[in-house]
Design an enzyme around this catalytic site. Structure first.
Site, PDB file in Angstrom:
ATOM      1  N   TYR A  82      21.635  53.594  29.234  1.00 49.71           N
ATOM      2  CA  TYR A  82      22.756  52.765  29.676  1.00 49.71           C
ATOM      3  C   TYR A  82      24.032  53.365  29.084  1.00 49.71           C
ATOM      4  CZ  TYR A  82      24.660  49.175  32.465  1.00 49.71           C
ATOM      5  OH  TYR A  82      25.341  48.539  33.472  1.00 49.71           O
ATOM      6  N   HIS A 136      27.496  55.093  27.985  1.00 51.63           N
ATOM      7  CA  HIS A 136      28.910  54.709  28.048  1.00 51.63           C
ATOM      8  C   HIS A 136      29.729  55.809  27.369  1.00 51.63           C
ATOM      9  CE1 HIS A 136      28.251  53.632  23.874  1.00 51.63           C
ATOM     10  NE2 HIS A 136      27.309  52.770  24.220  1.00 51.63           N
ATOM     11  N   GLY A 162      30.936  56.079  24.503  1.00 52.34           N
ATOM     12  CA  GLY A 162      30.517  56.396  23.130  1.00 52.34           C
ATOM     13  C   GLY A 162      29.466  57.508  23.160  1.00 52.34           C
ATOM     14  N   HIS A 163      28.470  57.346  24.032  1.00 51.57           N
ATOM     15  CA  HIS A 163      27.454  58.399  24.188  1.00 51.57           C
ATOM     16  C   HIS A 163      28.116  59.698  24.649  1.00 51.57           C
ATOM     17  CE1 HIS A 163      24.863  54.720  25.064  1.00 51.57           C
ATOM     18  NE2 HIS A 163      24.228  55.274  24.053  1.00 51.57           N
ATOM     19  N   GLY A 179      26.057  58.690  16.238  1.00 51.42           N
ATOM     20  CA  GLY A 179      27.323  57.970  16.186  1.00 51.42           C
ATOM     21  C   GLY A 179      27.498  57.189  14.889  1.00 51.42           C
ATOM     22  N   LYS A 205      28.853  54.520  14.783  1.00 50.85           N
ATOM     23  CA  LYS A 205      28.630  53.129  15.195  1.00 50.85           C
ATOM     24  C   LYS A 205      27.382  52.552  14.502  1.00 50.85           C
ATOM     25  CE  LYS A 205      28.420  49.448  17.949  1.00 50.85           C
ATOM     26  NZ  LYS A 205      27.065  49.244  18.285  1.00 50.85           N
ATOM     27  N   ASP A 206      26.332  53.377  14.397  1.00 50.76           N
ATOM     28  CA  ASP A 206      25.101  52.951  13.717  1.00 50.76           C
ATOM     29  C   ASP A 206      25.054  53.656  12.371  1.00 50.76           C
ATOM     30  OD1 ASP A 206      23.550  51.457  15.983  1.00 50.76           O
ATOM     31  OD2 ASP A 206      24.416  53.236  16.891  1.00 50.76           O
ATOM     32  N   SER A 214      25.804  49.598  24.526  1.00 48.39           N
ATOM     33  CA  SER A 214      25.053  49.252  25.743  1.00 48.39           C
ATOM     34  C   SER A 214      24.857  47.739  25.818  1.00 48.39           C
ATOM     35  CB  SER A 214      23.692  49.942  25.748  1.00 48.39           C
ATOM     36  OG  SER A 214      23.857  51.329  25.553  1.00 48.39           O
TER      37      SER A 214
HETATM   38  P1  AMP Z   1      21.932  54.107  21.503  1.00 42.57           P
HETATM   39  O1  AMP Z   1      21.740  54.517  22.920  1.00 42.57           O
HETATM   40  O2  AMP Z   1      22.670  52.813  21.336  1.00 42.57           O
HETATM   41  O3  AMP Z   1      20.672  54.217  20.695  1.00 42.57           O
HETATM   42  O4  AMP Z   1      22.914  55.195  20.890  1.00 42.57           O
HETATM   43  C1  AMP Z   1      22.649  56.570  20.943  1.00 42.57           C
HETATM   44  C2  AMP Z   1      23.616  57.299  20.041  1.00 42.57           C
HETATM   45  O5  AMP Z   1      24.946  57.028  20.475  1.00 42.57           O
HETATM   46  C3  AMP Z   1      23.509  56.826  18.578  1.00 42.57           C
HETATM   47  O6  AMP Z   1      23.664  57.931  17.714  1.00 42.57           O
HETATM   48  C4  AMP Z   1      24.667  55.867  18.469  1.00 42.57           C
HETATM   49  O7  AMP Z   1      25.172  55.744  17.161  1.00 42.57           O
HETATM   50  C5  AMP Z   1      25.693  56.528  19.382  1.00 42.57           C
HETATM   51  N1  AMP Z   1      26.684  55.536  19.835  1.00 42.57           N
HETATM   52  C6  AMP Z   1      26.455  54.313  20.389  1.00 42.57           C
HETATM   53  N2  AMP Z   1      27.614  53.654  20.599  1.00 42.57           N
HETATM   54  C7  AMP Z   1      28.598  54.480  20.165  1.00 42.57           C
HETATM   55  C8  AMP Z   1      30.023  54.387  20.106  1.00 42.57           C
HETATM   56  N3  AMP Z   1      30.686  53.289  20.532  1.00 42.57           N
HETATM   57  N4  AMP Z   1      30.718  55.427  19.589  1.00 42.57           N
HETATM   58  C9  AMP Z   1      30.074  56.535  19.131  1.00 42.57           C
HETATM   59  N5  AMP Z   1      28.736  56.695  19.173  1.00 42.57           N
HETATM   60  C10 AMP Z   1      28.007  55.687  19.678  1.00 42.57           C
END
Ligand code: AMP
Length: 309
Positions: A37, A39, A41-42, A162, A164-165, A201
């Site tokens: 999903y 966005h 950020g990814h 990111g 973010k986490d 997401s």
């Molecule tokens: P996720 O799909 O949420 O597991 O995120 C995949 C990667 O994208 C992880 O390393 C997250 O930390 C990073 N990520 C998610 N949201 C953001 C964001 N807003 N800004 C930067 N990186 C992000």
């Protein structure tokens, strides 16, 4: 419309074949693990990998072992068509999207009940128990396990995560160091909507009114940082600024935690050491709607307070 130029790989066999085509001595491979999903950020992680490497592979896999029973594994947004569309907006194309099945990633099978799990798992002790780990006790075991599996399958030179986490970045760095994985880990700063709300997401669950009110999370973090930069080091005071901002936005917002931790050990702090700074992180349960009963979403965010001396 799907951009059919992007290669979608679903098996580890095919992924290994692609990997074998690269010249290991001269070419670098960047890797971005995601749960999809996608966005902006990814995309900022993927763009960085594209800029810094000869090849870039991303993965999309909603990893069951990081969800506890009762969490949103089933409802987590999955939409490959949407993701391929988002990827097609990049200036440069990635080599492949790895979208494995659960069986491909967990040949022994996987159940969410940890007492019934069998096979190999990875735990990173000491940095997985605080913060997110308090509310989600097996979360980082799931994350470390799937990232290890993905690293073994992809064998990247550099992997991008990111801020973010933020606790995840600490866990992954420690895991790579302690298990001698020899992979560079790069952290990319949090991408936010213009309002300041961190992109996620899970924002898909929220209606516009809640999204607008959730900006109080970022505002609280920013106000607290301003106080810190003006010399305040008392965690209670810095914390209250954030708590007040969130509570004033909507009395249905329920704070899980607002914590100040050492940037390396993640030890909880009462006072910020100005020579070390700290990580300020939080989790808040917000209703998905103010009008209808549509469940709640757990939002996380953080800010790094850098050393000031
Ligand atoms: P996720 O799909 O949420 O597991 O995120 C995949 C990667 O994208 C992880 O390393 C997250 O930390 C990073 N990520 C998610 N949201 C953001 C964001 N807003 N800004 C930067 N990186 C992000």
């Amino acid at each position: 419309m799907t951009n059919s130029k992007i290669r979608v790989i679903t098996t580890i066999n095919e992924l290994r074949k692609l990997r074998q085509q690269y010249n290991i001595a001269d070419e670098t491979l960047g890797f971005v693990p995601t749960m999809g999903y996608l966005h902006d950020g990814h995309l900022s992680l993927i763009s960085k990998s594209l800029a810094e490497n000869d090849h870039t592979i991303i993965s999309i896999f909603v990893n069951p072992s990081q969800f506890a029973p009762g969490e949103d594994l089933d409802s987590y947004p999955r939409d490959l068509e949407h993701d391929l569309q988002v990827l097609s907006t990049l200036d440069k194309s990635i080599d492949a999207v790895f979208c494995p099945t659960v069986t491909e990633m967990y040949p022994t099978g996987i159940t969410l009940d940890v007492t019934q799990q069998r096979g190999a798992f990875v735990s990173v002790l000491g940095v997985s128990e605080q913060l997110e780990g308090k509310t989600r006790p097996n979360f980082f075991r799931g994350v470390a396990t799937v990232v290890t599996k993905l690293f073994n399958a992809v064998r990247p030179d550099t992997a991008y995560f990111g801020q973010k986490d933020i606790q995840q970045t600490v866990v992954i760095r420690k895991m790579v160091e302690d298990l001698l994985m020899g992979i560079n880990i790069k952290i990319v700063e949090t991408k936010r909507a213009e309002s300041g709300l961190a992109l996620s997401s899970r924002n898909k669950y929220l209606d516009e009114d809640i999204k607008r009110q959730s900006v109080a999370i970022y505002k609280g973090l920013s106000l607290s940082k301003e106080l810190y930069l003006n010399g305040e080091t008392d965690v209670k005071k810095l914390q209250n600024t954030i708590v007040d901002s969130i509570k004033n936005a909507n009395d249905k917002f329920k704070i899980d935690y607002v914590s100040f931790n050492d940037p390396e050990t993640l030890d909880y702090l009462d006072q910020v050491d100005k020579s070390k700074g700290c990580i300020v992180s939080l989790a808040v349960y917000v209703p998905n709607s103010n009008i209808e009963e549509k469940g709640t979403t757990r939002l996380i965010d953080n800010m790094i307070f850098n050393p000031t001396i």
